[in-house]
Design a protein around this motif. Structure first.
Motif, PDB file in Angstrom:
ATOM      1  N   THR A  37      65.358 -17.305  -9.010  1.00 40.40           N
ATOM      2  CA  THR A  37      64.456 -17.958  -8.109  1.00 40.40           C
ATOM      3  C   THR A  37      64.703 -17.365  -6.653  1.00 40.40           C
ATOM      4  O   THR A  37      65.751 -17.237  -6.251  1.00 40.40           O
ATOM      5  N   LEU A  38      63.582 -17.505  -5.938  1.00 37.60           N
ATOM      6  CA  LEU A  38      63.648 -16.787  -4.601  1.00 37.60           C
ATOM      7  C   LEU A  38      62.813 -17.796  -3.574  1.00 37.60           C
ATOM      8  O   LEU A  38      61.874 -18.199  -3.824  1.00 37.60           O
ATOM      9  N   PHE A  39      63.773 -18.174  -2.558  1.00 34.19           N
ATOM     10  CA  PHE A  39      63.019 -18.846  -1.414  1.00 34.19           C
ATOM     11  C   PHE A  39      63.455 -18.156   0.011  1.00 34.19           C
ATOM     12  O   PHE A  39      64.508 -17.520  -0.049  1.00 34.19           O
ATOM     13  N   MET A  40      62.629 -18.217   0.671  1.00 36.02           N
ATOM     14  CA  MET A  40      62.683 -17.494   2.123  1.00 36.02           C
ATOM     15  C   MET A  40      61.836 -18.183   3.279  1.00 36.02           C
ATOM     16  O   MET A  40      60.726 -18.535   2.911  1.00 36.02           O
ATOM     17  N   ARG A  41      62.253 -17.952   4.437  1.00 31.50           N
ATOM     18  CA  ARG A  41      61.220 -18.003   5.718  1.00 31.50           C
ATOM     19  C   ARG A  41      60.066 -17.348   5.312  1.00 31.50           C
ATOM     20  O   ARG A  41      60.286 -16.118   4.997  1.00 31.50           O
ATOM     21  N   GLY A  42      59.026 -17.767   5.634  1.00 32.39           N
ATOM     22  CA  GLY A  42      57.787 -16.952   5.247  1.00 32.39           C
ATOM     23  C   GLY A  42      57.166 -17.268   3.867  1.00 32.39           C
ATOM     24  O   GLY A  42      56.360 -16.625   3.702  1.00 32.39           O
ATOM     25  N   SER A  43      57.808 -17.772   2.966  1.00 33.43           N
ATOM     26  CA  SER A  43      57.555 -18.071   1.873  1.00 33.43           C
ATOM     27  C   SER A  43      57.226 -19.433   1.701  1.00 33.43           C
ATOM     28  O   SER A  43      58.236 -20.252   1.833  1.00 33.43           O
ATOM     29  N   LEU A  44      56.069 -19.899   1.367  1.00 37.09           N
ATOM     30  CA  LEU A  44      55.610 -21.473   1.374  1.00 37.09           C
ATOM     31  C   LEU A  44      56.033 -22.148   0.020  1.00 37.09           C
ATOM     32  O   LEU A  44      55.861 -23.184   0.096  1.00 37.09           O
ATOM     33  N   ARG A  45      56.262 -21.165  -0.913  1.00 40.99           N
ATOM     34  CA  ARG A  45      56.513 -21.572  -2.413  1.00 40.99           C
ATOM     35  C   ARG A  45      57.722 -20.944  -2.842  1.00 40.99           C
ATOM     36  O   ARG A  45      57.965 -19.841  -2.675  1.00 40.99           O
ATOM     37  N   GLY A  46      58.388 -21.426  -3.690  1.00 38.65           N
ATOM     38  CA  GLY A  46      59.483 -20.975  -4.432  1.00 38.65           C
ATOM     39  C   GLY A  46      58.808 -19.974  -5.327  1.00 38.65           C
ATOM     40  O   GLY A  46      57.826 -20.120  -5.763  1.00 38.65           O
ATOM     41  N   LEU A  47      59.564 -18.733  -5.545  1.00 36.87           N
ATOM     42  CA  LEU A  47      59.216 -17.640  -6.349  1.00 36.87           C
ATOM     43  C   LEU A  47      59.897 -17.572  -7.652  1.00 36.87           C
ATOM     44  O   LEU A  47      61.221 -17.661  -7.229  1.00 36.87           O
ATOM     45  N   PHE A  48      59.558 -17.420  -8.818  1.00 33.34           N
ATOM     46  CA  PHE A  48      60.316 -17.339 -10.040  1.00 33.34           C
ATOM     47  C   PHE A  48      59.902 -16.264 -10.522  1.00 33.34           C
ATOM     48  O   PHE A  48      58.912 -15.439 -10.835  1.00 33.34           O
ATOM     49  N   THR A  49      60.898 -15.510 -11.312  1.00 27.90           N
ATOM     50  CA  THR A  49      60.921 -14.155 -12.070  1.00 27.90           C
ATOM     51  C   THR A  49      61.996 -14.431 -12.738  1.00 27.90           C
ATOM     52  O   THR A  49      62.779 -15.141 -13.030  1.00 27.90           O
ATOM     53  N   ARG A  50      62.024 -12.989 -13.660  1.00 24.72           N
ATOM     54  CA  ARG A  50      63.396 -13.041 -14.735  1.00 24.72           C
ATOM     55  C   ARG A  50      63.795 -11.522 -14.485  1.00 24.72           C
ATOM     56  O   ARG A  50      63.033 -10.438 -14.387  1.00 24.72           O
ATOM     57  N   LEU A  51      65.029 -11.488 -14.553  1.00 24.51           N
ATOM     58  CA  LEU A  51      65.764 -10.265 -14.615  1.00 24.51           C
ATOM     59  C   LEU A  51      66.175  -9.653 -15.853  1.00 24.51           C
ATOM     60  O   LEU A  51      66.884 -10.491 -16.885  1.00 24.51           O
ATOM     61  N   TYR A  52      65.583  -8.663 -16.388  1.00 21.68           N
ATOM     62  CA  TYR A  52      66.009  -8.073 -18.004  1.00 21.68           C
ATOM     63  C   TYR A  52      67.040  -6.801 -17.429  1.00 21.68           C
ATOM     64  O   TYR A  52      66.878  -6.352 -16.496  1.00 21.68           O
ATOM     65  N   PHE A  53      67.603  -6.341 -18.690  1.00 21.95           N
ATOM     66  CA  PHE A  53      68.684  -5.382 -18.420  1.00 21.95           C
ATOM     67  C   PHE A  53      68.017  -4.046 -18.958  1.00 21.95           C
ATOM     68  O   PHE A  53      67.512  -3.887 -20.013  1.00 21.95           O
ATOM     69  N   SER A  54      68.100  -3.083 -18.330  1.00 22.35           N
ATOM     70  CA  SER A  54      67.548  -1.789 -18.566  1.00 22.35           C
ATOM     71  C   SER A  54      68.424  -1.037 -19.704  1.00 22.35           C
ATOM     72  O   SER A  54      67.772  -0.190 -20.483  1.00 22.35           O
ATOM     73  N   ASP A  55      69.497  -1.542 -20.051  1.00 19.65           N
ATOM     74  CA  ASP A  55      70.199  -0.830 -21.188  1.00 19.65           C
ATOM     75  C   ASP A  55      69.887  -1.648 -22.661  1.00 19.65           C
ATOM     76  O   ASP A  55      70.481  -1.463 -23.682  1.00 19.65           O
ATOM     77  N   GLU A  56      69.054  -2.758 -22.614  1.00 17.68           N
ATOM     78  CA  GLU A  56      68.518  -3.283 -23.720  1.00 17.68           C
ATOM     79  C   GLU A  56      67.183  -2.718 -24.232  1.00 17.68           C
ATOM     80  O   GLU A  56      66.132  -3.842 -24.402  1.00 17.68           O
ATOM     81  N   VAL A  57      67.055  -1.637 -24.283  1.00 21.15           N
ATOM     82  CA  VAL A  57      65.606  -1.000 -24.564  1.00 21.15           C
ATOM     83  C   VAL A  57      64.937  -1.708 -25.786  1.00 21.15           C
ATOM     84  O   VAL A  57      63.862  -1.917 -25.891  1.00 21.15           O
TER      85      VAL A  57
END
Lengths: 207, 226
Positions: free
Chosen positions: A135-155
């Motif tokens: 989850t990402l918040f920052m100045r200049g972002s009016l809404r929280g942003l959501f994403t997922r991190l996957y692992f490069s070695d889990e092909v």
């Protein structure tokens, strides 16, 4: 369905969150309930065999400059694929593995974040691959942003993951954290790009 | 049926920082069966004695300057069910409109007895309350003579990931609403949802005016804690 109440609108986190949300990290005189450490310094015995990993990266704006005033939150299952349900606390106690971390990007060089955690297991259900909610918040972002991190070695697991498979193949790479051994520290690098060719895929949750 | 489209757009050019910091591509709608069930839960034991009282939690040599107020309300889902044990983190400027942030350059005094940080957990019915000092208006660099209306920042950890909300509470009748691009970024019918209501019922005699601010978080699913 009954009438739904309207949600409270989102507003930006602004530039001055640090003395509340990440006070200890920034050196303000207020305690923090969470920080970069999602697992205690001593790996809990239940997870003794688990890989201790670092998650690091930066958040880049539309001109490719790292953003130094973002807040990044990670939330993940434990190495057995279970989210922590037990309350976190007490303060200053030994939390063991929480699976929850928060960092501002204003204290490490060039807007870096760097978390310590254990590699998650696969969560039962429609997921085939391990992942971390970001989850990402920052100045200049009016809404929280959501994403997922996957692992490069889990092909193989990534290839079977329902959510990852629903992403435009040309953009799937934006959700992959890249594994490298940095002086014996198993490190995954996950950069977020707000715009441009590598713009991160962000998620929406309709009610 | 009320208009459920309450959130600001990601890109709102009048708020200049959104221009390089907003996604340009449509977000990926995550179906319900691929979502997670829970968010971290914090126990009462994590709270400090004065976390809920910003007029006391940073005292050095006296009381903070300004108008003491109480802020109270309820956190609920879209069906109006109270959400228990929700962590609300709070931050704000002091009475003079000054933030305790190292990068802050506004020429207004710091208050040695006021930090402007606090946190509370909602009770079994989703209710919360805290004491603070009414924040002052604050100038910023978005455009010439730009001023933020008085506001208190809230970070809310609900029961699900989609209930992770960061917002700002404003005060009724602020003349700066019309000039503030952050407030104005909110769709017109939803702006009222960001404004606290003065409450005589909760006002404490000889002590503090009270403002009510309810927060409604996305979703209407049952939680594992109910």
């Amino acid at each position: 369905m009954a009438h739904l109440l309207r949600e409270t609108p989102s507003q930006t986190v602004g530039p001055f969150f640090a003395y509340s949300l990440t006070a200890e990290q920034y050196g303000y005189p207020y305690t923090s309930l969470m920080n970069h450490a999602m697992v205690s310094d001593q790996t809990p015995a239940d997870y003794a065999a688990s890989e201790r990993i670092f998650i690091q990266g930066r958040v880049y704006d539309g001109q490719g400059n790292p953003i130094p005033d973002a807040v990044v939150e990670l939330w993940q299952a434990d190495p057995q694929g279970h989210y922590r349900l037990a309350p976190i606390g007490p303060r200053n106690g030994q939390p063991g593995f929480t699976g929850f971390g928060r960092m501002g990007t204003g204290t490490l060089p060039d807007g870096q974040f760097r978390f310590t955690t254990l590699k998650p297991g696969v969560v039962a259900g429609a997921n085939a691959a391990p992942y971390i909610n970001v989850t990402l918040f920052m100045r200049g972002s009016l809404r929280g942003l959501f994403t997922r991190l996957y692992f490069s070695d889990e092909v193989d697991a990534n290839a079977q993951d329902a959510l990852l498979n629903s992403v435009d193949p040309a953009r799937r790479h934006t959700l992959l954290a890249h594994r490298e051994d940095q002086n014996g520290q198993l490190t995954y690098t996950f950069n977020l790009h707000m715009q441009g060719d590598n713009e991160t895929v962000f998620f929406a949750f309709a009610p | 049926m009320p208009d459920l489209d309450v959130h600001p757009p990601h890109l709102y050019p009048a708020y200049k920082s959104t221009i390089l910091r907003s996604p340009t591509r449509p977000l990926l709608l995550v179906p319900e069966h691929l979502r997670d069930v829970s968010m971290p839960v914090f126990g009462e034991s994590v709270l400090g004695e004065f976390d809920h009282d910003l007029t006391k939690n940073a005292r050095v040599n006296g009381e903070p300057i300004g108008e003491r107020i109480k802020v109270t309300g309820r956190v609920m889902d879209q069906q109006g069910r109270g959400l228990a044990n929700v962590l609300i983190e709070i931050w704000q400027a002091n009475a003079a409109g000054r933030y305790v942030h190292k990068a802050e350059i506004h020429d207004a005094p710091l208050d040695p007895n006021f930090l402007g940080s606090g946190r509370v957990l909602t009770d079994a019915e989703g209710r919360y309350s805290f004491y603070t000092i009414k924040p002052g208006a604050y100038p910023w660099g978005n455009h010439y003579n730009a001023w933020r209306p008085n506001h208190i920042h809230f970070s809310v950890l609900g029961h699900h990931l989609e209930q992770r909300l960061v917002t700002q509470m404003y005060f009724p009748g602020d003349p700066l609403f019309a000039f503030d691009p952050i407030f104005q970024s909110t769709p017109v019918p939803a702006r009222e949802l960001l404004i606290a209501q003065f409450s005589m019922d909760h006002t404490e005699a000889e002590f503090a005016l009270a403002y009510m601010f309810d927060m409604v978080l996305n979703g209407h699913r049952k939680t594992p804690f109910q």
